[in-house]
Design a protein around this motif. Structure first.
Motif, PDB file in Angstrom:
ATOM      1  N   SER A  84      39.424  44.158  40.013  1.00 53.85           N
ATOM      2  CA  SER A  84      40.482  43.172  39.825  1.00 53.85           C
ATOM      3  C   SER A  84      41.639  43.574  40.745  1.00 53.85           C
ATOM      4  CB  SER A  84      40.893  43.118  38.354  1.00 53.85           C
ATOM      5  OG  SER A  84      41.669  41.989  38.065  1.00 53.85           O
ATOM      6  N   HIS A  85      42.847  43.735  40.216  1.00 54.89           N
ATOM      7  CA  HIS A  85      43.993  44.062  41.069  1.00 54.89           C
ATOM      8  C   HIS A  85      44.954  44.986  40.324  1.00 54.89           C
ATOM      9  CE1 HIS A  85      46.705  41.268  38.825  1.00 54.89           C
ATOM     10  NE2 HIS A  85      45.582  40.641  38.592  1.00 54.89           N
ATOM     11  N   VAL A  86      45.762  45.760  41.061  1.00 55.47           N
ATOM     12  CA  VAL A  86      46.764  46.607  40.395  1.00 55.47           C
ATOM     13  C   VAL A  86      48.197  46.130  40.627  1.00 55.47           C
ATOM     14  CG1 VAL A  86      45.357  48.701  40.294  1.00 55.47           C
ATOM     15  CG2 VAL A  86      46.860  48.327  42.270  1.00 55.47           C
ATOM     16  N   PHE A  95      48.297  45.071  31.371  1.00 58.40           N
ATOM     17  CA  PHE A  95      46.850  44.847  31.331  1.00 58.40           C
ATOM     18  C   PHE A  95      46.349  43.910  32.434  1.00 58.40           C
ATOM     19  CE2 PHE A  95      48.121  45.930  26.999  1.00 58.40           C
ATOM     20  CZ  PHE A  95      47.179  46.893  26.662  1.00 58.40           C
ATOM     21  N   ASP A  96      47.178  42.943  32.823  1.00 56.96           N
ATOM     22  CA  ASP A  96      46.776  41.917  33.783  1.00 56.96           C
ATOM     23  C   ASP A  96      46.470  42.575  35.130  1.00 56.96           C
ATOM     24  OD1 ASP A  96      46.671  39.937  35.741  1.00 56.96           O
ATOM     25  OD2 ASP A  96      48.298  38.757  34.881  1.00 56.96           O
ATOM     26  N   GLY A  97      45.191  42.729  35.438  1.00 56.64           N
ATOM     27  CA  GLY A  97      44.766  43.391  36.671  1.00 56.64           C
ATOM     28  C   GLY A  97      44.196  44.773  36.416  1.00 56.64           C
ATOM     29  N   PRO A  98      45.058  45.737  35.985  1.00 56.33           N
ATOM     30  CA  PRO A  98      44.561  47.111  35.771  1.00 56.33           C
ATOM     31  C   PRO A  98      43.396  47.192  34.780  1.00 56.33           C
ATOM     32  CG  PRO A  98      46.940  47.122  35.849  1.00 56.33           C
ATOM     33  CD  PRO A  98      46.521  45.678  35.905  1.00 56.33           C
ATOM     34  N   GLU A 129      47.532  42.177  46.626  1.00 61.25           N
ATOM     35  CA  GLU A 129      48.397  40.976  46.469  1.00 61.25           C
ATOM     36  C   GLU A 129      47.701  39.815  45.774  1.00 61.25           C
ATOM     37  OE1 GLU A 129      51.529  40.721  46.875  1.00 61.25           O
ATOM     38  OE2 GLU A 129      52.169  38.833  47.747  1.00 61.25           O
ATOM     39  N   GLU A 130      47.153  40.100  44.582  1.00 64.72           N
ATOM     40  CA  GLU A 130      46.539  39.017  43.818  1.00 64.72           C
ATOM     41  C   GLU A 130      47.609  38.061  43.304  1.00 64.72           C
ATOM     42  OE1 GLU A 130      44.927  36.781  40.400  1.00 64.72           O
ATOM     43  OE2 GLU A 130      46.618  38.133  40.409  1.00 64.72           O
ATOM     44  N   GLU A 131      48.738  38.623  42.872  1.00 68.84           N
ATOM     45  CA  GLU A 131      49.758  37.796  42.223  1.00 68.84           C
ATOM     46  C   GLU A 131      50.576  36.971  43.203  1.00 68.84           C
ATOM     47  OE1 GLU A 131      49.743  37.247  39.220  1.00 68.84           O
ATOM     48  OE2 GLU A 131      49.128  38.982  38.043  1.00 68.84           O
ATOM     49  N   GLY A 132      50.577  37.361  44.479  1.00 62.86           N
ATOM     50  CA  GLY A 132      51.293  36.555  45.465  1.00 62.86           C
ATOM     51  C   GLY A 132      52.792  36.514  45.240  1.00 62.86           C
ATOM     52  N   LEU A 191      36.672  41.632  35.038  1.00 65.25           N
ATOM     53  CA  LEU A 191      37.161  41.549  33.659  1.00 65.25           C
ATOM     54  C   LEU A 191      38.675  41.364  33.728  1.00 65.25           C
ATOM     55  CD1 LEU A 191      37.160  41.914  30.558  1.00 65.25           C
ATOM     56  CD2 LEU A 191      37.174  44.392  30.939  1.00 65.25           C
ATOM     57  N   HIS A 192      39.192  40.427  32.957  1.00 64.70           N
ATOM     58  CA  HIS A 192      40.618  40.109  33.007  1.00 64.70           C
ATOM     59  C   HIS A 192      41.092  39.755  31.602  1.00 64.70           C
ATOM     60  CE1 HIS A 192      44.361  38.301  34.521  1.00 64.70           C
ATOM     61  NE2 HIS A 192      44.097  38.947  35.643  1.00 64.70           N
ATOM     62  N   VAL A 193      42.386  39.863  31.355  1.00 63.51           N
ATOM     63  CA  VAL A 193      42.911  39.376  30.077  1.00 63.51           C
ATOM     64  C   VAL A 193      42.887  37.846  30.090  1.00 63.51           C
ATOM     65  CG1 VAL A 193      44.276  41.393  29.484  1.00 63.51           C
ATOM     66  CG2 VAL A 193      45.296  39.623  30.927  1.00 63.51           C
ATOM     67  N   ALA A 363      43.950  30.901  37.820  1.00 60.56           N
ATOM     68  CA  ALA A 363      43.206  31.257  39.033  1.00 60.56           C
ATOM     69  C   ALA A 363      43.010  32.769  39.098  1.00 60.56           C
ATOM     70  CB  ALA A 363      43.977  30.789  40.260  1.00 60.56           C
ATOM     71  N   HIS A 364      41.908  33.201  39.666  1.00 63.37           N
ATOM     72  CA  HIS A 364      41.623  34.634  39.813  1.00 63.37           C
ATOM     73  C   HIS A 364      40.905  34.875  41.138  1.00 63.37           C
ATOM     74  CE1 HIS A 364      42.822  35.632  35.734  1.00 63.37           C
ATOM     75  NE2 HIS A 364      42.187  34.550  35.332  1.00 63.37           N
ATOM     76  N   ASP A 365      40.923  36.153  41.608  1.00 61.19           N
ATOM     77  CA  ASP A 365      40.213  36.516  42.838  1.00 61.19           C
ATOM     78  C   ASP A 365      38.751  36.065  42.796  1.00 61.19           C
ATOM     79  OD1 ASP A 365      42.263  37.863  44.344  1.00 61.19           O
ATOM     80  OD2 ASP A 365      42.089  39.550  42.958  1.00 61.19           O
TER      81      ASP A 365
HETATM   82 ZN   LIG Z   1      45.568  39.073  37.100  1.00 64.33          ZN
END
Ligand SMILES: [Zn+2]
Length: 421
Positions: A84-86, A95-98, A129-132, A191-193, A363-365
């Motif tokens: 996912s993304h950090v 939690f969102d990403g990590p 840069e997932e969150e932009g 896996l994502h929240v 939206a997600h990667d």
């Molecule tokens: Zn996320």
């Protein structure tokens, strides 16, 4: 195969210290791409990966990948990737990403600990840069990994202060080489929240996404005539805001109709209004509005777009305003891989963990990755559906359950015989 729930929790809590902010309630962090907090989070991830023998690479746009080639695997076989993304939004949650990154790492560690024998390599990934929030509009690292955007184009993107992505990555030592290519992967799991309450309502710890929503953004302009609020009689006005108000309610009504008749997951939102001159004593002369329309069915998105256009035509005819309409952003819904979804449900069954199908409204990667290989998205419950907020919360037990399902699905896709254990 067992997940070490404490080890996963320690990783997520340690990661939460990077960019930590002071809050009254919950636990928050701000981790924008290329900042010191982002460097610290990335360095921790690399260290954790190397601790368990993963071969770490960083590509030109800073995507981090840690590869495990088990002795049982053909090193040349297409790997199974997950992550996912950090990075985070400003004042985001922990939690969102990590969760997705460290659950993927925990899945690999669980396979190692259990002596599982995959026939394919496994890769743990953190996209840039997932969150932009600093560069571009989001999903930046994955857009490069699927070839939708070139490395050069991505590196040249500048933040508001004129600093390029390339400079910012160089500064923190994460401007690597080459391009991580998601097209090389056999399969991808994220896996994502959940960021919604479907799982919480059903008391199910793991969701398996069927489709990631499509998104359309429309922009409309309504032009009337600005005039003195005291000296202009009611029958002499062309009030742009009064006209816009009708459109706002029509968009809401259209979305409600679609939910009733076509697709219960559809949503329509007038999220922004810009009124000018926006003065209490002036009849509004112009309104610009932004409309966000989403669903897992493209046809129902079209229905709401059409209803928005006809509402504009009606206020033109009835109120004498002039209107214009554009649709600057349109992304069709992305269905997830049926075979990977089945693998996730099986992994839940084998581990005695309940799973359920649901859709993703965010939206997600994984949306990008699904363009080039088999892709699946798993969800863990979000307390009260809250995210992008320090009050974002997922129970540690649910984190562990979701990581366990992720591990089982990854192992199956990587050709390991986990069911026979
Ligand atoms: Zn996320």
């Amino acid at each position: 195969m067992e997940i070490d729930a404490d080890r996963l929790r320690r990783d997520i809590e340690r990661n939460a210290e990077h960019g930590e902010i002071e809050v009254d309630e919950g636990r928050g962090r701000t981790v924008l791409t290329g900042t010191d907090a982002n460097r610290a989070a990335r360095e921790m991830l690399v260290e954790r990966m190397e601790d368990v023998g993963l071969d770490v690479t960083v590509d030109a746009v800073g995507n981090v990948a840690g590869t495990w080639v088990p002795e049982s695997a053909d090193p040349d076989a297409a790997p199974v990737a997950a992550g996912s993304h950090v990075d985070s939004v400003p004042e985001g949650g922990i939690f969102d990403g990590p969760l997705g990154v460290y659950a993927a790492l925990e899945a690999v560690r669980a396979m190692q600990d259990a002596g599982v024998e995959p026939s394919r390599p496994l890769v743990v990934v953190s996209f840039t840069e997932e969150e932009g929030q600093r560069f571009a509009d989001g999903l930046l690292g994955s857009s490069v990994a699927v070839g939708e955007r070139s490395v050069e184009e991505a590196l040249a993107i500048k933040d508001e202060e004129g600093i390029s992505l390339e400079e910012s990555l160089e500064r923190i030592g994460f401007r690597g080489e080459g391009r991580l290519d998601a097209g090389d992967w056999e399969a991808w799991y994220e896996l994502h929240v959940e960021q919604d309450t479907q799982l919480e309502r059903e008391s199910v710890p793991v969701g398996v996404v069927t489709t990631i929503t499509g998104i359309t953004h429309c922009e409309a302009e309504i032009v009337g005539e600005a005039n003195h609020a005291g000296a202009t009689a009611m029958d002499e006005r062309t009030d742009a805001l009064a006209a816009a108000s009708e459109v706002v309610l029509d968009v809401e009504a259209a979305a409600n109709d679609v939910v009733e008749s076509e697709s219960e997951t559809a949503v329509g939102t007038v999220g922004s209004l810009s009124v000018s001159p926006n003065a209490t004593n002036v009849v509004p002369g112009k309104v610009e509005m932004g409309v966000d329309i989403r669903d897992v069915e493209y046809q129902s998105m079209q229905t709401i777009v059409e209803a928005t256009r006809s509402s504009l035509a009606i206020v033109e005819a009835d109120r004498g305003v002039e209107t214009s309409f554009s649709r600057p952003f349109d992304l069709e819904p992305t269905p997830m891989s049926e075979s990977l979804r089945a693998a996730a449900h099986r992994a839940g069954e084998e581990a005695g963990i309940r799973t359920m199908d649901l859709h993703s409204g965010a939206a997600h990667d994984t949306m990008h990755v699904a363009d080039v290989t088999e892709a699946a998205l798993l969800f863990a419950p979000s307390a009260d559906g809250i995210s992008h907020n320090p009050r974002e919360w997922t129970d540690w037990d649910d984190c562990a359950s979701a990581a366990r399902v992720l591990a089982g699905a990854m192992a199956e896709s990587a050709g390991a015989d986990v069911a026979g254990e």
